[in-house]
Design an enzyme around this catalytic site. Sequence first.
Site, PDB file in Angstrom:
ATOM      1  N   ASP A   1       1.022  -1.107  -0.329  1.00  0.00           N
ATOM      2  CA  ASP A   1      -0.027  -0.154   0.039  1.00  0.00           C
ATOM      3  C   ASP A   1       1.245   1.248  -0.629  1.00  0.00           C
ATOM      4  O   ASP A   1       0.626   2.498  -0.639  1.00  0.00           O
ATOM      5  CB  ASP A   1      -0.956  -0.040   1.190  1.00  0.00           C
ATOM      6  CG  ASP A   1      -1.658   1.435   1.276  1.00  0.00           C
ATOM      7  OD1 ASP A   1      -1.780   1.888   0.338  1.00  0.00           O
ATOM      8  OD2 ASP A   1      -1.725   1.990   2.279  1.00  0.00           O
ATOM      9  N   VAL A   2       1.880   1.367   0.359  1.00  0.00           N
ATOM     10  CA  VAL A   2       2.699   2.374   1.678  1.00  0.00           C
ATOM     11  C   VAL A   2       3.385   2.436  -0.587  1.00  0.00           C
ATOM     12  O   VAL A   2       3.568   3.667  -1.253  1.00  0.00           O
ATOM     13  CB  VAL A   2       3.435   2.230   1.874  1.00  0.00           C
ATOM     14  CG1 VAL A   2       5.020   3.505   2.344  1.00  0.00           C
ATOM     15  CG2 VAL A   2       2.942   2.442   3.248  1.00  0.00           C
TER      16      VAL A   2
END
EC number: 3.1.26.-
Length: 140
Positions: free
Chosen positions: A32-33
């Site tokens: 996600d990051v």
Amino acid sequence: MTDRENVNPLAFHLPHKEASQMNPVVLAYMGDVVFELVVRQYLISLPNQKPHHLHREATGMVSAKAQRRLLERLQPMLTEEEADVVRRGRNSKSGAPPKNADVADYRQATALECLIGYLYYQGKLERIGELLNAAIRERN
């Protein structure tokens, strides 16, 4: 060279396990990051860099629905190993989806993030770039 030796130079702290042994939800957590970082880098490379525009565009690209569509475009490009990681991510128990996300979209988004996290911990930054650049180009 083993996977642990071919690590991402940006990974200051290596995970306790090899990427292939990690929980798919943990891979998605990192994915996600990394995905958001790549999206932000892409948007900043474009001419319109007004903060409100950047935020609106980024939000549209990192939504569960947008990530599902992106994963659909990537499917034909995936290796067998990558497709297996996607399946693991899609089938993982990742909790309840956000209120504004469809369950199917959320599962596919988790699968994409799992793949990105897996590639990140494998040190395959070029592959992340290759896949996401191709999907973004096709989007436009």
